[in-house]
Design an enzyme around this catalytic site. Structure first.
Site, PDB file in Angstrom:
ATOM      1  N   HIS A   1      -8.019 -19.422  25.311  1.00 10.58           N
ATOM      2  CA  HIS A   1      -8.534 -20.316  24.260  1.00 10.58           C
ATOM      3  C   HIS A   1      -9.903 -20.884  24.642  1.00 10.58           C
ATOM      4  O   HIS A   1     -10.223 -22.039  24.378  1.00 10.58           O
ATOM      5  CB  HIS A   1      -7.542 -21.457  24.006  1.00 10.58           C
ATOM      6  CG  HIS A   1      -7.607 -22.024  22.615  1.00 10.58           C
ATOM      7  ND1 HIS A   1      -6.876 -21.524  21.569  1.00 10.58           N
ATOM      8  CD2 HIS A   1      -8.324 -23.059  22.087  1.00 10.58           C
ATOM      9  CE1 HIS A   1      -7.123 -22.218  20.474  1.00 10.58           C
ATOM     10  NE2 HIS A   1      -8.006 -23.144  20.756  1.00 10.58           N
TER      11      HIS A   1
ATOM     12  N   ARG B   1     -10.192 -24.241  26.612  1.00 12.07           N
ATOM     13  CA  ARG B   1     -10.180 -25.515  25.898  1.00 12.07           C
ATOM     14  C   ARG B   1      -8.802 -26.174  25.809  1.00 12.07           C
ATOM     15  O   ARG B   1      -8.678 -27.246  25.217  1.00 12.07           O
ATOM     16  CB  ARG B   1     -10.736 -25.303  24.485  1.00 12.07           C
ATOM     17  CG  ARG B   1     -12.214 -24.931  24.504  1.00 12.07           C
ATOM     18  CD  ARG B   1     -12.742 -24.596  23.126  1.00 12.07           C
ATOM     19  NE  ARG B   1     -12.621 -25.684  22.179  1.00 12.07           N
ATOM     20  CZ  ARG B   1     -13.408 -26.759  22.145  1.00 12.07           C
ATOM     21  NH1 ARG B   1     -14.369 -26.900  23.063  1.00 12.07           N
ATOM     22  NH2 ARG B   1     -13.237 -27.680  21.230  1.00 12.07           N
TER      23      ARG B   1
ATOM     24  N   ASP C   1     -10.699 -11.916  24.978  1.00 14.72           N
ATOM     25  CA  ASP C   1     -11.548 -12.996  24.486  1.00 14.72           C
ATOM     26  C   ASP C   1     -11.885 -13.927  25.641  1.00 14.72           C
ATOM     27  O   ASP C   1     -10.994 -14.465  26.292  1.00 14.72           O
ATOM     28  CB  ASP C   1     -10.782 -13.753  23.395  1.00 14.72           C
ATOM     29  CG  ASP C   1     -11.407 -15.097  23.035  1.00 14.72           C
ATOM     30  OD1 ASP C   1     -12.636 -15.133  22.877  1.00 14.72           O
ATOM     31  OD2 ASP C   1     -10.668 -16.081  22.921  1.00 14.72           O
TER      32      ASP C   1
ATOM     33  N   GLY D   1     -15.896 -15.404  27.528  1.00 12.77           N
ATOM     34  CA  GLY D   1     -17.074 -15.221  28.368  1.00 12.77           C
ATOM     35  C   GLY D   1     -18.003 -14.101  27.965  1.00 12.77           C
ATOM     36  O   GLY D   1     -18.938 -13.787  28.709  1.00 12.77           O
TER      37      GLY D   1
ATOM     38  N   ARG E   1     -18.492 -18.685  21.128  1.00 14.73           N
ATOM     39  CA  ARG E   1     -19.566 -19.684  21.215  1.00 14.73           C
ATOM     40  C   ARG E   1     -20.963 -19.147  20.874  1.00 14.73           C
ATOM     41  O   ARG E   1     -21.728 -19.839  20.194  1.00 14.73           O
ATOM     42  CB  ARG E   1     -19.562 -20.332  22.604  1.00 14.73           C
ATOM     43  CG  ARG E   1     -18.388 -21.291  22.836  1.00 14.73           C
ATOM     44  CD  ARG E   1     -18.442 -21.852  24.250  1.00 14.73           C
ATOM     45  NE  ARG E   1     -17.404 -22.833  24.531  1.00 14.73           N
ATOM     46  CZ  ARG E   1     -16.212 -22.544  25.062  1.00 14.73           C
ATOM     47  NH1 ARG E   1     -15.917 -21.285  25.360  1.00 14.73           N
ATOM     48  NH2 ARG E   1     -15.329 -23.496  25.305  1.00 14.73           N
TER      49      ARG E   1
END
EC number: 1.1.3.15
Length: 342
Positions: free
Chosen positions: A236, A239, A267, A269, A291
């Site tokens: 996640h 987070r 998922d 980096g 991000r």
């Protein structure tokens, strides 16, 4: 559009929430969750990048590969690249609210479609988060995957029906959101799912079902045993639980346990096309990026999102040629070199 201008505008629009750092590694925003950082010390955020940095790419140029095929078929759709836009919500308290929830997810989904790939949408305490994602996916001809928080069974079933009605290509539950306190504070508690509960949800929809938040081989087996079409190896974005491993750290063991049973997504980096190639060499079928696309959305709208995705694709194609990799569907683990090389 150029990267410098895009980043400059995004930095202005995200002021106070995201610094748009030269390297998005979670150091400057550690503990800023809500916000764009990782929870607690931020170690789990950083672990995603560190796990990828544990590998380097073996350069090979004496071969017959002339073109790099980056296309892939996922959930019945032909995509230009094995890179999908990760589900993201909470624009107001995570990103400052310069874009509305509706505008943000519409930008992500439309930008992903323009780049030839899929956008994913998320869920949250405000019903507008899930509903706006479905609206964006419907507007894109179903070209997206909505994720639902691990709510009570009947609530998840109701949202799965809405996803099906919107024409989504697949849907899923991000079980890694099981500990999100903000949901409980808003009277919408979330919790882990038992294998039986997961199987019940999967059997209740005709859509390919994706389980996001798998970090161990045994839970990967449980997800596919329950009928999942795909899993996402993900913490996640660092987070929800401090001090977890990075996704690339646990991916090889998960691949050994369940390869061939369904789609394996990764998922965490991803910042460059070389990162994408590393994940593929470790056994993933495709990756999610999150991000960096926030920067794209706030810095250049749907065009900015598409620009950054196309940049990743170009970097991926270049890395493939320089490692002798002809297709993203057949990436050899031998292109990887442990860091430092022995």
């Amino acid at each position: 559009m150029d990267l410098t201008t895009l980043r400059k505008k995004a930095r202005e629009e995200l002021k106070g929430y995201c610094r748009v750092c030269p390297v998005c590694d979670g150091r400057a925003c550690a503990g800023e969750a809500p916000g764009m950082g990782g929870t607690g010390t931020g170690a789990a955020f950083g672990a995603n990048l560190q796990a990828l940095c544990a590998y380097r790419l073996n350069m090979r140029t004496l071969h017959g590969v002339r073109t790099a095929d980056t296309t892939v078929n996922l959930f019945g759709r032909e995509l230009s690249m094995p890179v999908l836009a990760a589900p993201m919500t909470g624009v107001l308290y995570n990103m400052g609210g310069r874009l509305s929830e509706e505008d943000f997810i519409r930008t992500i989904v439309a930008g992903a479609k323009a780049a030839g790939t899929l956008g994913m949408s998320g869920d949250g305490a405000d019903p507008a988060m899930f509903d706006s994602g479905l609206a964006a996916i419907a507007a894109a001809g179903g070209h997206g995957v909505p994720f639902i928080k691990p709510r009570a069974q009947e609530a998840v079933k109701a949202l799965l029906k809405k996803a099906q009605a919107a024409g989504a290509v697949a849907a899923g539950v991000d079980v890694d959101g099981a500990g999100l306190a903000v949901m409980a504070l808003k009277g919408q508690p979330v919790s882990p799912k038992t294998p039986a509960e997961l199987a019940e949800l999967i059997s209740g929809t005709t859509l390919p079902f994706v389980v996001k938040g798998i970090m161990t081989p045994d839970e990967a087996r449980l997800a596919f045993d329950a009928g999942a079409a795909a899993i996402v190896v993900s913490n996640h974005g660092g987070r929800v639980l401090d001090h977890t491993p990075g996704a690339a750290e646990v991916l090889p063991g998960i691949v050994r346990a369940v390869k061939g049973r369904g789609v394996i997504l990764a998922d965490g980096g991803v910042r460059t096309g070389a990162d994408v190639l590393k994940y593929l060499a470790l056994g993933a079928d495709a990756v999610l990026v999150g991000r960096p696309l926030v920067t794209g959305a706030f810095g250049g709208g749907a065009e900015g999102v598409a620009f950054l995705l196309q940049k990743l694709r170009a970097e991926l194609a270049s890395a493939m040629l320089l490692t002798g990799t002809a297709s993203v569907r057949e990436v050899s683990p031998h292109i990887l070199c442990p860091n430092p090389c022995g």
